[in-house]
Design an enzyme around this catalytic site. Structure first.
Site, short mmCIF file in Angstrom:
data_model
loop_
_atom_site.label_atom_id
_atom_site.label_comp_id
_atom_site.label_asym_id
_atom_site.label_seq_id
_atom_site.Cartn_x
_atom_site.Cartn_y
_atom_site.Cartn_z
N LYS A 59 0.79 -1.24 -0.05
CA LYS A 59 0.17 0.01 0.10
C LYS A 59 0.87 1.41 -0.06
O LYS A 59 1.75 1.29 0.79
CB LYS A 59 -0.96 -0.18 1.16
N GLU A 74 -20.59 -4.79 8.55
CA GLU A 74 -21.56 -3.75 9.52
C GLU A 74 -22.61 -4.89 10.04
O GLU A 74 -23.07 -4.58 10.88
CB GLU A 74 -22.03 -2.65 8.89
N ARG A 129 -25.88 -1.23 5.67
CA ARG A 129 -25.76 -2.43 5.48
C ARG A 129 -26.16 -3.24 6.49
O ARG A 129 -26.52 -4.58 6.53
CB ARG A 129 -24.15 -2.84 5.26
N1 HTL Z 1 -17.64 -0.24 5.04
C1 HTL Z 1 -18.08 -0.38 3.64
C2 HTL Z 1 -19.51 -1.30 3.52
N2 HTL Z 1 -17.50 -0.02 2.81
C3 HTL Z 1 -16.48 0.95 2.93
N3 HTL Z 1 -15.99 1.46 1.68
C4 HTL Z 1 -16.04 0.85 4.07
C5 HTL Z 1 -16.72 0.44 5.16
C6 HTL Z 1 -14.83 2.19 4.30
N4 HTL Z 1 -13.65 1.81 3.39
C7 HTL Z 1 -13.39 2.53 2.28
S1 HTL Z 1 -11.83 1.72 2.03
C8 HTL Z 1 -11.67 0.51 2.95
C9 HTL Z 1 -12.71 0.70 3.98
C10 HTL Z 1 -13.01 0.13 5.15
C11 HTL Z 1 -10.42 -0.53 3.18
C12 HTL Z 1 -10.58 -1.48 2.06
O1 HTL Z 1 -9.52 -2.28 2.03
P1 HTL Z 1 -9.06 -3.12 0.82
O2 HTL Z 1 -8.32 -1.89 0.01
O3 HTL Z 1 -8.03 -3.94 1.40
O4 HTL Z 1 -10.31 -3.73 0.22
P2 HTL Z 1 -7.03 -1.06 0.13
O5 HTL Z 1 -7.36 0.14 0.59
O6 HTL Z 1 -6.48 -0.93 -1.38
O7 HTL Z 1 -5.89 -1.82 0.96
C13 HTL Z 1 -13.60 3.80 1.79
O8 HTL Z 1 -14.67 4.02 2.05
C14 HTL Z 1 -13.01 4.19 0.81
#
Ligand code: HTL
Ligand code: MG
Length: 617
Positions: free
Chosen positions: A277, A360, A388
């Site tokens: 990352k 959630e 959700r």
């Molecule tokens: N809960 C839900 C249902 N959707 C989102 N988008 C979130 C919380 C908040 N959220 C993000 S990005 C993210 C979260 C928890 C992390 C995603 O991790 P992943 O990707 O490993 O999939 P990475 O960042 O490349 O490591 C946003 O709202 C943008």
């Protein structure tokens, strides 16, 4: 500049390997440059650059469908698919979205922002393709964080049964917004990566030979090796899904080669790539949590900036302190430790803290279970993501009036993240559920009072607050609150504005220097303060309600229903957000557009014959 020659993804087909490598670096610079200006999902997008270049080299978008999960890592995809000239407008009003969006480009397969949807979307598209006798590729790109969501895991279950031709790319950087959690994540990290399997299966060998042996080891970086697993014991095999990996997600030539091999395979395949990352930008690699979604910065001298004291911090401080007084208090977050202001809490009370991952629904039912067996759960959750958990709130919590406290953050319009992230439905969907109570504090002190009350109450209570800064409340202050009672903040001779939370400041501005107009802190949305409402109506005051929430079904609707039930008909205007989705942009401007700011409130009062416009006073 290679990028200057790229207008559509087909333009990548003609590039040499060196040119592709250079393109990846140019994409990085452009992503850093624009995030420095606008803020945005920097670290996630930097980590996916090689993957996106490789996908566009090997596949044929828009014919082939590339489905991003969350969509926050797709900046390179936007630049490569005809949007490089407008990329600098990302997340700005009138500009392009920070996530993938169907209405923005034919290359965006889905409109997203919430996590864990990509695999279900991919499955649906694969079934459509096969049912309609068509022939194209479908690729779902999911992060390790997004894979913690029940939607993703449940979709895998169906994919493994139906076995459509489908490629899943697991982009594993061991990070959600904070460190990723969960048993599957641990498996990848601790067990599988240590276990060196060089499969001798026929095509596995071919793949191995094709990869330039880039030196790579996730667990022990000193141990140099190229790693490829095609392994029957992998958990995805139990699901009936072919697994390939883990491979280096930044080794562009190897990635292209392996994607070309996989492309020919039938059935579902999961390609597990390991990425970093923030890749390629020192500060973001070192602190991917801060640089996940920073505000603007100086690209030459990137510094962290304090975003000020937020409502989230106010909640975090309050709950950290309250947990000392309440030994049974337990805080749950669905993957939003930083955003919900819980870093300090998680360090102070690690034994009463749970990050469930991005689920959630699970978090809500876990809270119900805790409450049933003697804990006092506080679920910290964003308004938009609480959508959700609707059924869990109805079915697992409200029917039996189970005391779960919801600390509902980012309530109202949120700005840069746009329509997917606006928290503008929670009042409407919560207030129709019997037993659920809803409160909205006017300041950090009132938040503390409400939290303390709610933690000891015998009912599910949601306390909602916006994405905004707030004045810090004194430590140790735990005022009592008269639950269910509104508060007159300013008296008025002819009219009252009923507002709460964020719109209160607009209401006070609208009423300033006008003795005719009063302001009520309508801090209890359910149950309403019917006593005060009856008094206002019976005394003949004109009323304006205002909220940073959909007008339909919101607080104003609740007031109208209550007046109707009481047989009262005051002159009343209901202000709130109109029946449309608000995209990304400036919060105050959107509030103005919706007519819920001071100007809009003033205008409503004038229509009822009270006072003049703000400017004339
Ligand atoms: N809960 C839900 C249902 N959707 C989102 N988008 C979130 C919380 C908040 N959220 C993000 S990005 C993210 C979260 C928890 C992390 C995603 O991790 P992943 O990707 O490993 O999939 P990475 O960042 O490349 O490591 C946003 O709202 C943008
Ligand atoms: Mg991740």
């Amino acid at each position: 500049m290679i990028l200057s020659k790229i207008n559509q993804p087909q333009d990548l087909k003609a590039l040499s390997q060196d040119e592709l490598l250079q393109l990846a670096e140019e994409l990085r610079s452009e992503i850093i440059r624009v995030c420095a200006q606008n803020g945005g999902h920097l670290a996630s997008s930097l980590g996916a650059v090689e993957l996106i270049v490789a996908l566009h080299r090997v596949f044929d978008s828009p014919r082939d469908r590339l489905i991003f999960d969350v969509g926050h890592q797709a900046y390179a995809h936007k630049i490569l698919t005809g949007r490089k000239e407008v990329f600098h407008t990302i997340r700005q009003e009138g500009g392009i979205s920070g996530f993938t969006k169907i209405s923005e480009s034919e290359h965006d397969a889905t409109t997203v922002g919430h996590a864990s949807t990509s695999l279900a979307s991919a499955l649906g598209m694969a079934i459509a393709r096969d049912t309609l006798g068509q022939d194209y590729h479908i690729v779902g790109i999911i992060g390790d964080g997004a894979l913690t969501g029940g939607m993703a895991l449940a979709a895998l279950n169906v994919i493994g049964e139906r076995k459509p031709k489908l490629l899943i790319v697991l982009n594993d950087n061991e990070m959600s917004i904070s460190e990723n959690v969960g048993a599957l994540n641990r498996y990848f990290k601790e067990y599988q990566v240590k276990k060196w399997v060089q499969d001798t299966q026929k095509w596995g060998k071919q793949v191995l030979e094709g990869i330039s042996p880039r030196l790579f080891n996730l667990v022990d970086r000193a141990k140099e090796a190229a790693k490829l697993m095609l392994h029957q014991e992998n958990p995805f095999y139990a699901w009936g899904i072919r697994y390939v990996g883990p491979v280096d997600g930044h080794g562009l030539p190897g990635l292209i080669h392996i994607l070309e091999q996989i492309k020919a395979l039938d059935g579902p395949t999961m390609l597990h790539i390991v990425t970093k990352k923030g890749k390629g930008y020192g500060v973001a690699e070192e602190d991917p949590i801060y640089w996940h979604g920073p505000p603007g910065f100086n690209p030459q001298n990137p510094q962290k900036v304090s975003k000020g004291y937020s409502w989230s911090s106010a909640f975090g401080d309050a709950v950290t302190e309250l947990a000392f007084q309440e030994p049974r208090l337990y805080v749950i977050t669905p993957a939003m430790r930083e955003g919900s202001g819980l870093v300090r809490y998680s360090q102070t009370h690690p034994e009463r803290y749970l990050d469930t991952g991005i689920c959630e629904d699970v978090a809500a039912t876990v809270a119900a279970g805790m409450a049933l067996r003697g804990l006092k759960p506080v679920l910290a959750i964003y308004s938009t993501f609480m959508q959700r958990a609707f059924d869990q709130i109805v079915h697992d919590i409200a029917i039996e009036n189970i005391p779960v406290v919801f600390a509902v953050d980012r309530a109202g319009i949120v700005g840069g993240d746009g329509a997917t992230h606006n928290g503008v439905f929670d009042i409407a969907y919560l207030r129709t559920i019997p037993n659920v109570q809803i409160a909205a504090p006017k300041d950090a002190l009132e938040l503390r009072a409400m939290l303390k009350y709610a933690v000891n109450a015998k009912a599910p209570i949601a306390i909602r607050y916006p994405r905004d800064n707030v004045e810090k409340a004194p430590e140790g202050a735990w005022p009592e609150i008269e639950w269910g009672r509104w508060e007159v903040l300013k008296e008025g001779r002819r009219a009252y504005i009923l507002a709460f939370g964020k719109t209160l400041k607009y209401a006070l501005e609208a009423a300033q220097n006008d003795p005719e107009v009063g302001v009520i802190n309508a801090r209890f949305i359910k149950p309403l303060d019917r006593k005060m409402l009856r008094w206002l109506a019976q005394e003949g005051y004109k009323l304006v309600t205002s909220e940073d929430h959909q007008r339909m079904g919101g607080f104003g609707s609740a007031v109208l229903e209550a007046l109707n039930e009481m047989g009262l008909k005051p002159d009343i205007r209901v202000l709130g957000l109109p029946d449309v989705f608000f995209d990304h942009g400036s919060i105050p401007r959107m509030h103005r557009q919706a007519g819920i700011d001071a100007e809009g409130i003033r205008k409503a009062l004038q229509e009822m014959g009270v006072g003049g416009p703000v400017a004339q006073r």
